[in-house]
Design a protein around this motif. Structure first.
Motif, PDB file in Angstrom:
ATOM      1  N   ASN A 162       6.450   1.563  23.168  1.00 43.55           N
ATOM      2  CA  ASN A 162       7.331   1.082  22.202  1.00 43.55           C
ATOM      3  C   ASN A 162       7.540  -0.467  22.748  1.00 43.55           C
ATOM      4  N   PHE A 163       7.300  -1.490  21.490  1.00 37.93           N
ATOM      5  CA  PHE A 163       7.244  -2.857  22.175  1.00 37.93           C
ATOM      6  C   PHE A 163       7.968  -3.615  20.976  1.00 37.93           C
ATOM      7  N   TRP A 164       8.186  -4.776  21.118  1.00 37.98           N
ATOM      8  CA  TRP A 164       9.056  -5.849  20.339  1.00 37.98           C
ATOM      9  C   TRP A 164       7.932  -6.695  20.241  1.00 37.98           C
ATOM     10  N   GLU A 165       8.141  -7.611  18.761  1.00 35.63           N
ATOM     11  CA  GLU A 165       7.186  -8.461  18.466  1.00 35.63           C
ATOM     12  C   GLU A 165       7.920  -9.813  17.559  1.00 35.63           C
ATOM     13  N   LEU A 166       7.780 -10.860  17.804  1.00 38.34           N
ATOM     14  CA  LEU A 166       8.351 -12.006  17.003  1.00 38.34           C
ATOM     15  C   LEU A 166       6.755 -12.372  16.131  1.00 38.34           C
ATOM     16  N   TYR A 167       7.340 -12.425  14.724  1.00 36.64           N
ATOM     17  CA  TYR A 167       6.186 -12.933  13.661  1.00 36.64           C
ATOM     18  C   TYR A 167       6.976 -14.066  12.858  1.00 36.64           C
ATOM     19  N   GLY A 168       5.839 -14.690  12.399  1.00 36.01           N
ATOM     20  CA  GLY A 168       6.044 -15.946  11.360  1.00 36.01           C
ATOM     21  C   GLY A 168       4.830 -15.922  10.484  1.00 36.01           C
ATOM     22  N   SER A 169       5.083 -16.499   9.315  1.00 32.75           N
ATOM     23  CA  SER A 169       3.912 -17.031   8.689  1.00 32.75           C
ATOM     24  C   SER A 169       4.333 -18.034   7.423  1.00 32.75           C
ATOM     25  N   VAL A 170       3.328 -18.988   7.107  1.00 32.62           N
ATOM     26  CA  VAL A 170       3.427 -19.803   5.959  1.00 32.62           C
ATOM     27  C   VAL A 170       2.513 -19.541   4.947  1.00 32.62           C
ATOM     28  N   ALA A 171       2.882 -19.713   3.845  1.00 35.51           N
ATOM     29  CA  ALA A 171       1.754 -19.569   2.794  1.00 35.51           C
ATOM     30  C   ALA A 171       1.723 -20.699   1.807  1.00 35.51           C
ATOM     31  N   TYR A 172       0.536 -21.420   1.492  1.00 33.66           N
ATOM     32  CA  TYR A 172       0.510 -22.403   0.458  1.00 33.66           C
ATOM     33  C   TYR A 172      -0.426 -21.780  -0.821  1.00 33.66           C
ATOM     34  N   LYS A 173       0.245 -21.473  -1.980  1.00 36.32           N
ATOM     35  CA  LYS A 173      -0.540 -21.009  -2.961  1.00 36.32           C
ATOM     36  C   LYS A 173      -1.065 -19.544  -2.603  1.00 36.32           C
ATOM     37  N   ASP A 174      -2.374 -19.584  -2.626  1.00 36.23           N
ATOM     38  CA  ASP A 174      -3.252 -18.385  -2.303  1.00 36.23           C
ATOM     39  C   ASP A 174      -3.535 -18.283  -0.666  1.00 36.23           C
ATOM     40  N   PHE A 175      -3.298 -19.423   0.055  1.00 32.49           N
ATOM     41  CA  PHE A 175      -3.642 -19.327   1.387  1.00 32.49           C
ATOM     42  C   PHE A 175      -2.363 -18.934   2.391  1.00 32.49           C
ATOM     43  N   SER A 176      -2.689 -18.158   3.466  1.00 29.90           N
ATOM     44  CA  SER A 176      -1.669 -17.942   4.553  1.00 29.90           C
ATOM     45  C   SER A 176      -2.100 -18.152   5.859  1.00 29.90           C
ATOM     46  N   SER A 235      -6.006 -14.833  -0.893  1.00 28.94           N
ATOM     47  CA  SER A 235      -6.001 -13.964  -2.236  1.00 28.94           C
ATOM     48  C   SER A 235      -6.622 -14.617  -3.243  1.00 28.94           C
ATOM     49  N   LEU A 236      -7.517 -13.887  -3.718  1.00 31.61           N
ATOM     50  CA  LEU A 236      -8.250 -14.320  -5.186  1.00 31.61           C
ATOM     51  C   LEU A 236      -8.019 -13.310  -6.313  1.00 31.61           C
ATOM     52  N   ALA A 237      -7.138 -14.090  -7.172  1.00 28.67           N
ATOM     53  CA  ALA A 237      -7.049 -12.994  -8.525  1.00 28.67           C
ATOM     54  C   ALA A 237      -8.078 -13.231  -9.517  1.00 28.67           C
ATOM     55  N   LEU A 238      -8.963 -12.197  -9.566  1.00 29.99           N
ATOM     56  CA  LEU A 238      -9.977 -11.989 -10.310  1.00 29.99           C
ATOM     57  C   LEU A 238      -9.544 -11.791 -11.966  1.00 29.99           C
ATOM     58  N   THR A 239      -8.562 -11.171 -12.120  1.00 26.59           N
ATOM     59  CA  THR A 239      -7.926 -10.629 -13.445  1.00 26.59           C
ATOM     60  C   THR A 239      -6.497 -10.529 -13.287  1.00 26.59           C
ATOM     61  N   ASP A 240      -5.807 -10.253 -14.343  1.00 27.62           N
ATOM     62  CA  ASP A 240      -4.462  -9.977 -14.363  1.00 27.62           C
ATOM     63  C   ASP A 240      -4.076  -8.910 -13.357  1.00 27.62           C
ATOM     64  N   ASN A 241      -5.046  -7.728 -13.186  1.00 24.52           N
ATOM     65  CA  ASN A 241      -4.761  -6.567 -12.625  1.00 24.52           C
ATOM     66  C   ASN A 241      -5.961  -6.380 -11.676  1.00 24.52           C
ATOM     67  N   LEU A 242      -6.549  -7.442 -11.088  1.00 24.66           N
ATOM     68  CA  LEU A 242      -7.443  -7.219  -9.905  1.00 24.66           C
ATOM     69  C   LEU A 242      -7.467  -8.295  -9.080  1.00 24.66           C
ATOM     70  N   ALA A 243      -7.593  -8.197  -7.709  1.00 25.20           N
ATOM     71  CA  ALA A 243      -7.447  -9.112  -6.761  1.00 25.20           C
ATOM     72  C   ALA A 243      -8.281  -8.781  -5.462  1.00 25.20           C
ATOM     73  N   GLY A 249     -11.533  -8.385   7.446  1.00 20.40           N
ATOM     74  CA  GLY A 249     -11.823  -7.484   6.491  1.00 20.40           C
ATOM     75  C   GLY A 249     -11.749  -8.102   5.183  1.00 20.40           C
ATOM     76  N   VAL A 250     -11.939  -7.381   4.043  1.00 19.86           N
ATOM     77  CA  VAL A 250     -11.693  -7.770   2.658  1.00 19.86           C
ATOM     78  C   VAL A 250     -11.261  -6.518   1.907  1.00 19.86           C
ATOM     79  N   THR A 251     -10.268  -7.019   0.877  1.00 19.08           N
ATOM     80  CA  THR A 251      -9.446  -5.552   0.105  1.00 19.08           C
ATOM     81  C   THR A 251      -9.655  -6.000  -1.061  1.00 19.08           C
ATOM     82  N   VAL A 252     -10.161  -5.149  -2.071  1.00 17.00           N
ATOM     83  CA  VAL A 252     -10.116  -5.022  -3.417  1.00 17.00           C
ATOM     84  C   VAL A 252      -8.919  -4.141  -3.889  1.00 17.00           C
ATOM     85  N   SER A 253      -8.096  -4.692  -4.705  1.00 17.25           N
ATOM     86  CA  SER A 253      -6.747  -3.901  -5.108  1.00 17.25           C
ATOM     87  C   SER A 253      -6.701  -4.034  -6.689  1.00 17.25           C
TER      88      SER A 253
END
Length: 227
Positions: free
Chosen positions: A120-134, A158-166, A188-192
């Protein structure tokens, strides 16, 4: 005792109440969640289920201020030394400028039925995003297995290929300050997409770790339902 270890469950709960009380007096609390099945639970490129399938689920309380409290769980398989991961997150997310957003918080990774020290352990996290980049950073002063100071620096697009595919691209560097031989890169790369109200994903995941089958390249399929 390290700083993150000093944050007990009671302190964690008190902190959440103090941060959110004023906001929740005037804003309705939203409840959201999801249930997910994945063919392999790969965390930062390494299988947590001995390359087997996993059932996962999460629940989040949030309000309009951006404060949230989340609980997330997954089945795991560490060779007979644990079958459950249960995590708790307290954080804030929201817009910080036009086109920019941020997400910061603290997280406790828990393995209730794992018996070895340092699970068991603790972690601090933070991120910033500009449009499709993070771009993000996570830090633990005593990471999993008592491996000491750990940093995780990652980037995504994140790249939106269509309204329902990224398509989402990810790369992260796992840096162990106390033992650099443990450090590694994952990517990695993920298609959703979404079909009949179900989220479907297909991911290719890999690392630069040698001679460890749990970190080999793999294709992971997932199906989820949000509520």
């Amino acid at each position: 005792m390290t700083l993150l270890k000093k944050l007990s469950v009671a302190t964690y709960s008190t902190l959440f109440v103090a941060m959110s009380a004023a906001s929740m007096q005037s804003h309705a609390v939203e409840v959201s969640g999801d249930v997910t099945f994945v063919s392999d639970y790969a965390f930062r490129g390494i299988s947590q289920t001995d390359e087997a399938a996993a059932l996962q689920g999460g629940l989040t309380l949030s309000d309009e201020s951006g404060i949230y409290l989340s609980v997330w769980g997954s089945s795991v398989d560490f060779g007979g030394t644990g079958t459950l991961e249960l995590d708790v997150m307290l954080g804030w997310s929201g817009d910080i400028a036009e086109g920019w957003s941020a997400d910061v918080g603290i997280m406790r990774y828990g393995y209730p039925n794992t018996e070895f020290e340092g699970s068991n352990f603790w972690e601090l996290y933070g991120s910033v995003a500009y449009k499709d980049f993070s771009l993000g950073l996570a830090y633990s002063d005593d990471y999993y297995g008592n491996t000491g100071n750990y940093y995780y620096v990652y980037a995504g697009y994140s790249l939106a290929l269509t309204d329902n595919l990224a398509v989402d691209f990810h790369v992260g560097q796992n840096e162990y300050s106390d033992d650099s031989s443990l450090s590694y890169l994952d990517y990695g790369v993920t298609v959703s997409t979404e079909v009949l109200g179900l989220g479907l994903s297909l991911a290719y995941i890999d690392t630069d770790v040698k001679d460890l089958y749990l970190a080999d390249s793999r294709v992971v399929f997932g199906v989820s339902k949000s509520f």
